[in-house]
Design a protein around this motif. Structure first.
Motif, PDB file in Angstrom:
ATOM      1  N   LEU B  70      34.479  41.815  42.904  1.00 31.42           N
ATOM      2  CA  LEU B  70      34.767  41.324  44.267  1.00 31.42           C
ATOM      3  C   LEU B  70      33.911  40.101  44.576  1.00 31.42           C
ATOM      4  O   LEU B  70      34.389  39.123  45.149  1.00 31.42           O
ATOM      5  CB  LEU B  70      34.509  42.420  45.305  1.00 31.42           C
ATOM      6  CG  LEU B  70      35.518  43.573  45.314  1.00 31.42           C
ATOM      7  CD1 LEU B  70      35.029  44.709  46.205  1.00 31.42           C
ATOM      8  CD2 LEU B  70      36.901  43.111  45.780  1.00 31.42           C
ATOM      9  N   GLU B  71      32.641  40.153  44.167  1.00 32.25           N
ATOM     10  CA  GLU B  71      31.751  39.001  44.388  1.00 32.25           C
ATOM     11  C   GLU B  71      32.262  37.774  43.641  1.00 32.25           C
ATOM     12  O   GLU B  71      32.097  36.647  44.093  1.00 32.25           O
ATOM     13  CB  GLU B  71      30.317  39.339  43.952  1.00 32.25           C
ATOM     14  CG  GLU B  71      29.626  40.276  44.923  1.00 32.25           C
ATOM     15  CD  GLU B  71      28.269  40.756  44.454  1.00 32.25           C
ATOM     16  OE1 GLU B  71      27.843  40.387  43.340  1.00 32.25           O
ATOM     17  OE2 GLU B  71      27.636  41.520  45.207  1.00 32.25           O
ATOM     18  N   LYS B  72      32.876  38.005  42.509  1.00 30.84           N
ATOM     19  CA  LYS B  72      33.385  36.878  41.708  1.00 30.84           C
ATOM     20  C   LYS B  72      34.762  36.417  42.187  1.00 30.84           C
ATOM     21  O   LYS B  72      35.396  35.581  41.547  1.00 30.84           O
ATOM     22  CB  LYS B  72      33.401  37.249  40.228  1.00 30.84           C
ATOM     23  CG  LYS B  72      31.983  37.294  39.636  1.00 30.84           C
ATOM     24  CD  LYS B  72      31.969  37.608  38.162  1.00 30.84           C
ATOM     25  CE  LYS B  72      30.618  37.270  37.524  1.00 30.84           C
ATOM     26  NZ  LYS B  72      29.462  37.910  38.096  1.00 30.84           N
ATOM     27  N   GLY B  73      35.236  36.967  43.300  1.00 30.24           N
ATOM     28  CA  GLY B  73      36.434  36.431  43.948  1.00 30.24           C
ATOM     29  C   GLY B  73      37.741  37.107  43.575  1.00 30.24           C
ATOM     30  O   GLY B  73      38.812  36.682  44.004  1.00 30.24           O
ATOM     31  N   TYR B  74      37.691  38.168  42.761  1.00 29.16           N
ATOM     32  CA  TYR B  74      38.941  38.872  42.453  1.00 29.16           C
ATOM     33  C   TYR B  74      39.441  39.617  43.686  1.00 29.16           C
ATOM     34  O   TYR B  74      38.656  40.046  44.535  1.00 29.16           O
ATOM     35  CB  TYR B  74      38.722  39.884  41.319  1.00 29.16           C
ATOM     36  CG  TYR B  74      38.591  39.249  39.953  1.00 29.16           C
ATOM     37  CD1 TYR B  74      39.706  38.701  39.311  1.00 29.16           C
ATOM     38  CD2 TYR B  74      37.368  39.186  39.299  1.00 29.16           C
ATOM     39  CE1 TYR B  74      39.591  38.122  38.061  1.00 29.16           C
ATOM     40  CE2 TYR B  74      37.240  38.605  38.047  1.00 29.16           C
ATOM     41  CZ  TYR B  74      38.366  38.072  37.436  1.00 29.16           C
ATOM     42  OH  TYR B  74      38.253  37.486  36.204  1.00 29.16           O
ATOM     43  N   THR B  75      40.760  39.790  43.756  1.00 28.05           N
ATOM     44  CA  THR B  75      41.342  40.534  44.878  1.00 28.05           C
ATOM     45  C   THR B  75      41.417  42.025  44.527  1.00 28.05           C
ATOM     46  O   THR B  75      41.363  42.399  43.346  1.00 28.05           O
ATOM     47  CB  THR B  75      42.768  40.039  45.182  1.00 28.05           C
ATOM     48  OG1 THR B  75      43.589  40.296  44.024  1.00 28.05           O
ATOM     49  CG2 THR B  75      42.790  38.554  45.491  1.00 28.05           C
TER      50      THR B  75
END
Lengths: 343, 110
Positions: B70-75
Motif C-alpha cells: 500500500l505504501e508503494k502505491g498499489y491498490t
C-alpha cells in the motif's frame, strides 16, 4: 462532513491533540534528536514565507491538518497581507508559499499574488484543484496562474478514484482530473513551458509514503495513459498525526502503531533538512510559527514578538524551534516537508 | 488472550541474532539485498512478497507486506489479484495431482 471545530469535537483543541500523543509515552522528540547527536534544531536564513490565507475551503478532506472546510470562516485580512508585503519588500526572502484552506477563496488572493509578483517573488499556490471548477468565478484560475507565472502545487493522493475520494470526498477525483487537464491546456506541467505543476501524494491511511521517485514514475505512467495528464514532480508527504488525521488514527485504532512506525523510522539525516529551518509560517491572523503544523497546534515562534507586523528577521534567526512529538512526521524515513522528501 | 502469534513479535524479528548473531547478520544482509531495486524493482518485489506471504501463510509477512505494498502505491484491487495468483498456483498444484489420481483410478477400475 463538518470540521472538528464546527462539530465541537474535543480534538479541535491543540492541547487535546498533543495530550493524545503524549499519552503514548514515546521517546520525546526533543530527546530523540539529542540521542542522535543534535542539541536542537537551529534556524537557517529564512528563504520561504509560507502564508496561510485562511481555513476556508470548498473541501473537507479526512486527513486535513488545518481542519479546513466550508464551515471555517477564518481568513487573512488585506491589512495582514499588506504587512506581509511590507516585510517581503525589505527582505531577501525569495519564495512565498500560499496555502489554506483553499487560498483562492480569500477575496484578496488575486491582488496579493499580483503584489508579490511585482516584488519579483517566486509564488507557489497550493491549489486543491477542485476549486477551479467550484464556481464560475474560479474557472479562469489556470489563466490567472499562467499570467503571473505562479508555481502550482496540487494534492492528488492517488491515481485511482476510490483512493482519492476516500480521502478527499466523493467525486473529488473526477473533478481533480478535469482541473489538471485545464492546467495542462494552458501549459502547466508541459515540458519546456516554464509553467510548473507539481503534485502532492499523501497516503490514504495509516501508512507511510514510499520512495518518492518510484511513486512519481507510477503516477506519471497512470495519469498519462489513462487521462493524458502531464505534471513536473510528485512530492511525497507524510501525514502528520494532528487534527483530522489524528482523529482518523484514533477512531481506526491505528494511533499507537502509526506513531511507532514514525519513531522507528526516525532518520537523523532528515533533521538537517526539515522545513522549519528555512521557513516561517504566517497564520491567517498574522501570528508567526515555525511551520504550518505548529500553526495548527497553536505553538507560535519562540520569540518576544510573534506577529508579522513586528517581524524581526534577526530575532527569528536566533530562536529555538518548537518541537513536540508530531515532529516525528517530518523525520521518518526519507523525511517530509511541503516540498516532499528531504533526505 | 494468549495466542501462538503476537503481532508485536514482528518488531522483535531483528533481535533473533541473540541466539546466533552470525547467521542472523547474514540473513538480514541477504534479505536487504534481495529487496533492492535491481532487474525487478523494489515495488514489484513487494507484491511478489505479498503473494508468497499468503502461500506460506505467515501472518507477520501478510501484515508487513500489506503495509509495504500500500505504501508503494498499489491498490487494494491489485493486492487481491496478487492473492488470487497465490490461490491459483496453490489450487492448481492440488488439482494437477488429480491427473495421477485419474491414471490410478483408470488402472484399477474396469
Amino acid at each position: 462532513m463538518k470540521s472538528l471545530f464546527a462539530s465541537h469535537n474535543p480534538l479541535s483543541a491543540p492541547d487535546v491533540q498533543l495530550d493524545a500523543l503524549h499519552k503514548l509515552e514515546l521517546i520525546p522528540f526533543s530527546e530523540r534528536i539529542k540521542s542522535a547527536g543534535l542539541e536542537d534544531i537551529k534556524p537557517l536564513p529564512i528563504s520561504i514565507l509560507q502564508v496561510n490565507l485562511g481555513k476556508m475551503c470548498n473541501q473537507t478532506c479526512k486527513h486535513c491538518h488545518v481542519d479546513a472546510g466550508p464551515d471555517r470562516k477564518e481568513i487573512m485580512s488585506r491589512e495582514t497581507m499588506e504587512q506581509c508585503l511590507s516585510v517581503l519588500r525589505h527582505s531577501n526572502i525569495q519564495t512565498v508559499d500560499l496555502t489554506g484552506g483553499a487560498p483562492e477563496m480569500n477575496p484578496h488572493f488575486r491582488w496579493f499574488v499580483q503584489e508579490l509578483r511585482a516584488l519579483k517573488k517566486h509564488v507557489i499556490v497550493r491549489c486543491n484543484l477542485t476549486i477551479i471548477l467550484a464556481n464560475k468565478k474560479y474557472h479562469d484560475l489556470p489563466h490567472f496562474f499562467k499570467a503571473h507565472h505562479v508555481e502550482v502545487v496540487s494534492s492528488l493522493p492517488h491515481f485511482t478514484a476510490m483512493r482519492t475520494d476516500r480521502q478527499r470526498g466523493e467525486g473529488v477525483f473526477s473533478k481533480s482530473i478535469e482541473a489538471l487537464q485545464k492546467l495542462n491546456a494552458v501549459g502547466y506541467g508541459i515540458v519546456d513551458s516554464g509553467l510548473v505543476l507539481n503534485l502532492v501524494y499523501n497516503p490514504t491511511g495509516a501508512i507511510l509514503p514510499s520512495d518518492q521517485k518510484g511513486l512519481e514514475a507510477e503516477f506519471k505512467l497512470r495519469l498519462k495513459n489513462e487521462f493524458n495528464i502531464d505534471f513536473n514532480a510528485l512530492f511525497s508527504i507524510t501525514n502528520m498525526p494532528i487534527s483530522r488525521y489524528l482523529e482518523f488514527l484514533i477512531d481506526s485504532g491505528n494511533l499507537e502503531s502509526y506513531m511507532e512506525k514514525l519513531v522507528d523510522a526516525f532518520n537523523p539525516l532528515s533533521v538537517q533538512h526539515v522545513m522549519c529551518r528555512n521557513t516561517i509560517s504566517v497564520g491567517w491572523d498574522g501570528t508567526l510559527y515555525d511551520c504550518d503544523f505548529n500553526q495548527m497546534l497553536e505553538l507560535p515562534v519562540n520569540t518576544e514578538k510573534r506577529n508579522i507586523r513586528d517581524f524581526d528577521e534577526h530575532a527569528l534567526g536566533l530562536r529555538s524551534i518548537w518541537v513536540d512529538d508530531h515532529c516525528y512526521g517530518c523525520t521518518a524515513g526519507a523525511g517530509s516537508s511541503c516540498g516532499g522528501e528531504i533526505a | 488472550m494468549e495466542t501462538y502469534y503476537d503481532p508485536k513479535d514482528l518488531k522483535n524479528f531483528g533481535k533473533i541474532g541473540e541466539f546466533g548473531q552470525e547467521l542472523a547478520d547474514k540473513f538480514f544482509d541477504y534479505y536487504g539485498n534481495v529487496f533492492k531495486d535491481s532487474a525487478l524493482t523494489a515495488r514489484e518485489k513487494s507484491l511478489i512478497a505479498l503473494a508468497v506471504a499468503h502461500a506460506v501463510q505467515c501472518p507477520y509477512c501478510i501484515d508487513a507486506y500489506t503495509s509495504d505494498t500500500l505504501e508503494k502505491g498499489y491498490t487494494e484491487e491489485q493486492l487481491m489479484e496478487a492473492v488470487h495468483v497465490t490461490t491459483a498456483i496453490r489450487g492448481g498444484a492440488s488439482l494437477v495431482h488429480s491427473v495421477q489420481m485419474m491414471k490410478q483410478a483408470k488402472k484399477l477400475m474396469m
